[in-house]
Write a protein that holds these residues in place. Structure first.
Motif, PDB file in Angstrom:
ATOM      1  N   LYS A 132       1.843  -3.970 -15.098  1.00 18.77           N
ATOM      2  CA  LYS A 132       1.190  -4.348 -13.851  1.00 18.77           C
ATOM      3  C   LYS A 132       1.396  -5.833 -13.585  1.00 18.77           C
ATOM      4  O   LYS A 132       1.731  -6.237 -12.473  1.00 18.77           O
ATOM      5  CB  LYS A 132      -0.303  -4.012 -13.925  1.00 18.77           C
ATOM      6  N   LEU A 162      -3.230  -8.301  -4.786  1.00 13.22           N
ATOM      7  CA  LEU A 162      -3.891  -7.185  -5.468  1.00 13.22           C
ATOM      8  C   LEU A 162      -4.081  -6.002  -4.522  1.00 13.22           C
ATOM      9  O   LEU A 162      -3.900  -4.844  -4.923  1.00 13.22           O
ATOM     10  CB  LEU A 162      -5.252  -7.621  -6.018  1.00 13.22           C
ATOM     11  N   LEU A 163      -4.458  -6.281  -3.276  1.00 14.55           N
ATOM     12  CA  LEU A 163      -4.669  -5.192  -2.312  1.00 14.55           C
ATOM     13  C   LEU A 163      -3.352  -4.469  -2.031  1.00 14.55           C
ATOM     14  O   LEU A 163      -3.320  -3.237  -1.968  1.00 14.55           O
ATOM     15  CB  LEU A 163      -5.269  -5.727  -1.007  1.00 14.55           C
ATOM     16  N   SER A 166      -2.202  -2.522  -5.438  1.00 16.91           N
ATOM     17  CA  SER A 166      -3.001  -1.321  -5.724  1.00 16.91           C
ATOM     18  C   SER A 166      -2.964  -0.344  -4.566  1.00 16.91           C
ATOM     19  O   SER A 166      -2.930   0.873  -4.776  1.00 16.91           O
ATOM     20  CB  SER A 166      -4.467  -1.701  -5.983  1.00 16.91           C
ATOM     21  N   GLY A 167      -2.980  -0.880  -3.341  1.00 11.97           N
ATOM     22  CA  GLY A 167      -2.980  -0.018  -2.165  1.00 11.97           C
ATOM     23  C   GLY A 167      -1.695   0.792  -2.062  1.00 11.97           C
ATOM     24  O   GLY A 167      -1.727   1.992  -1.774  1.00 11.97           O
ATOM     25  N   VAL A 168      -0.572   0.141  -2.324  1.00 14.91           N
ATOM     26  CA  VAL A 168       0.721   0.833  -2.269  1.00 14.91           C
ATOM     27  C   VAL A 168       0.771   1.943  -3.319  1.00 14.91           C
ATOM     28  O   VAL A 168       1.198   3.070  -3.049  1.00 14.91           O
ATOM     29  CB  VAL A 168       1.872  -0.177  -2.473  1.00 14.91           C
ATOM     30  N   GLY A 170      -1.803   3.509  -4.716  1.00 14.91           N
ATOM     31  CA  GLY A 170      -2.769   4.562  -4.369  1.00 14.91           C
ATOM     32  C   GLY A 170      -2.309   5.393  -3.184  1.00 14.91           C
ATOM     33  O   GLY A 170      -2.452   6.621  -3.180  1.00 14.91           O
ATOM     34  N   ALA A 171      -1.749   4.723  -2.181  1.00 19.22           N
ATOM     35  CA  ALA A 171      -1.269   5.453  -1.007  1.00 19.22           C
ATOM     36  C   ALA A 171      -0.123   6.379  -1.407  1.00 19.22           C
ATOM     37  O   ALA A 171      -0.033   7.519  -0.947  1.00 19.22           O
ATOM     38  CB  ALA A 171      -0.828   4.484   0.084  1.00 19.22           C
TER      39      ALA A 171
ATOM     40  N   LEU B 162      -6.577   4.587   2.793  1.00 22.64           N
ATOM     41  CA  LEU B 162      -6.003   4.640   1.439  1.00 22.64           C
ATOM     42  C   LEU B 162      -5.786   3.236   0.880  1.00 22.64           C
ATOM     43  O   LEU B 162      -6.044   2.987  -0.307  1.00 22.64           O
ATOM     44  CB  LEU B 162      -4.667   5.392   1.454  1.00 22.64           C
ATOM     45  N   LEU B 163      -5.316   2.307   1.722  1.00 19.94           N
ATOM     46  CA  LEU B 163      -5.084   0.940   1.250  1.00 19.94           C
ATOM     47  C   LEU B 163      -6.409   0.278   0.864  1.00 19.94           C
ATOM     48  O   LEU B 163      -6.481  -0.405  -0.163  1.00 19.94           O
ATOM     49  CB  LEU B 163      -4.368   0.115   2.325  1.00 19.94           C
ATOM     50  N   SER B 166      -7.878   2.209  -2.454  1.00 23.48           N
ATOM     51  CA  SER B 166      -7.149   1.873  -3.685  1.00 23.48           C
ATOM     52  C   SER B 166      -7.150   0.378  -3.947  1.00 23.48           C
ATOM     53  O   SER B 166      -7.231  -0.056  -5.091  1.00 23.48           O
ATOM     54  CB  SER B 166      -5.704   2.352  -3.595  1.00 23.48           C
ATOM     55  N   GLY B 167      -7.024  -0.398  -2.876  1.00 26.59           N
ATOM     56  CA  GLY B 167      -6.977  -1.850  -3.026  1.00 26.59           C
ATOM     57  C   GLY B 167      -8.277  -2.401  -3.580  1.00 26.59           C
ATOM     58  O   GLY B 167      -8.275  -3.256  -4.473  1.00 26.59           O
ATOM     59  N   VAL B 168      -9.388  -1.899  -3.063  1.00 28.01           N
ATOM     60  CA  VAL B 168     -10.708  -2.354  -3.536  1.00 28.01           C
ATOM     61  C   VAL B 168     -10.868  -2.004  -5.022  1.00 28.01           C
ATOM     62  O   VAL B 168     -11.320  -2.829  -5.821  1.00 28.01           O
ATOM     63  CB  VAL B 168     -11.823  -1.710  -2.675  1.00 28.01           C
ATOM     64  N   GLY B 170      -8.468  -1.475  -7.264  1.00 25.79           N
ATOM     65  CA  GLY B 170      -7.541  -2.281  -8.073  1.00 25.79           C
ATOM     66  C   GLY B 170      -7.944  -3.742  -8.154  1.00 25.79           C
ATOM     67  O   GLY B 170      -7.845  -4.358  -9.223  1.00 25.79           O
TER      68      GLY B 170
END
Lengths: 210, 210
Positions: A132, A162-163, A166-168, A170-171, B162-163, B166-168, B170
């Motif tokens: 990571k 970080l957003l 992690s967002g990428v 998770g999406a 989703l962003l 997941s972002g929150v 992560g």
């Protein structure tokens, strides 16, 4: 020194790197086919057609082999991202960031089965891991270069990194679960959304952030 | 029917719900203290001071107990989010969304040890799970209400959801790993960043999204 003859045959033993790659490929294939737990070191050496001593020459245990596969996967992922970023025009940081996001998604969709096998021990509570960190650092470097170039001015670049990271991830899990056949339109829509996280320096920070 | 006397004592047996809660609390405490694998059903009933039959009245196995603890944790999380959102002025969807993001972060920081124990079997490759879906649905409902109210107009509300989701998660993992003592300033900075994902309907979509 031995005397060479004209019709020198290729050496019977393969170069060490080739043999190591084949051994790792055999392990990865077996982990994918039958799972990490169900695979024995005997299975791996049989598949790779090497002796057990060769395995133990490189790895102390099956777990150590898994760690090496995880590192190889991370290196591959980082290299794909770097190639995509380097293919963009120099100093076009918006384009580079979009390429980073789209390539993250497409490579993850392409390789998620390997991802899941090699990171099997990375639980969510394993909150700090080298894979990571290396990928996040690559992303943060692009964000910071765009700041230095005066292209955008996020209030907190690390949080934006970080957003996006992690967002990428998770999406993308969602389109993997949905078994979408073409991930590119989705990847572009995610990149469009993420670019909004980076306001231009002239942009007011008021409005919806009140 | 038995004849009641004036000095009726409270029943010796506790109500079923209290007994079940105590049993679940005992299991959760032991899982936190010594881990899920190392804890036996005998340990749990000894800690809860009930017979083994009581355990098997409610749960077929230790894994079923873990599932029930995960469901209880998710319900608690959803309730905390709902309370925070409901405490905002009606129809102030920006405020509700900020409250949702900040509360997600603070509750996750408060409870991550329980989170990690009860979701121990939720690996990253478990890409579709009920807990995630319920929390994501709550978030998407706020985003959609803000759209209906004409407050914002994201190109793809599900991707924004989703962003943020997941972002929150992560981003919060990072402050948990950093062992920050006060998560509120961080939570506010994350909410500030996330709000940018929701452009107002009048906002041009050009600029950095090119």
């Amino acid at each position: 020194m031995t005397l060479k003859t004209a019709d020198t045959k290729p050496p019977r033993t393969k170069p060490a790197q080739v043999r190591l790659d084949e051994l790792m490929n055999a392990a990865q294939t077996l982990f994918l086919e039958q799972g990490f737990e169900a695979t024995t070191i005997n299975d791996i050496v049989a598949r790779a057609q090497v002796g057990k001593g060769t395995f133990y020459h490189y790895f102390a245990s099956k777990n150590e082999m898994l760690d090496a596969l995880a590192k190889r996967y991370t290196d591959y992922f980082l290299e794909r991202l770097e190639q995509a970023v380097d293919a963009c025009p120099a100093d076009d940081w918006a384009q580079k960031l979009r390429a980073w996001i789209c390539t993250s998604i497409t490579v993850y969709v392409e390789t998620y089965k390997v991802h899941d096998v090699v990171y099997i021990n990375h639980h969510h509570h394993d909150r700090s891991n080298q894979a990571k960190n290396a990928i996040l650092d690559q992303l943060l470097a692009i964000i910071e270069s765009g700041m230095d170039a005066g292209l955008w001015a996020p209030a907190n670049p690390r949080i934006v990194g970080l957003l996006i990271y992690s967002g990428v991830h998770g999406a993308t899990d969602e389109i993997i679960a949905a078994q979408a056949t073409d991930s590119l339109p989705f990847a572009r829509a995610v990149a469009d959304a993420c670019m909004r996280l980076l306001p231009s320096p002239s942009c007011s920070d008021s409005g919806l952030t009140l």
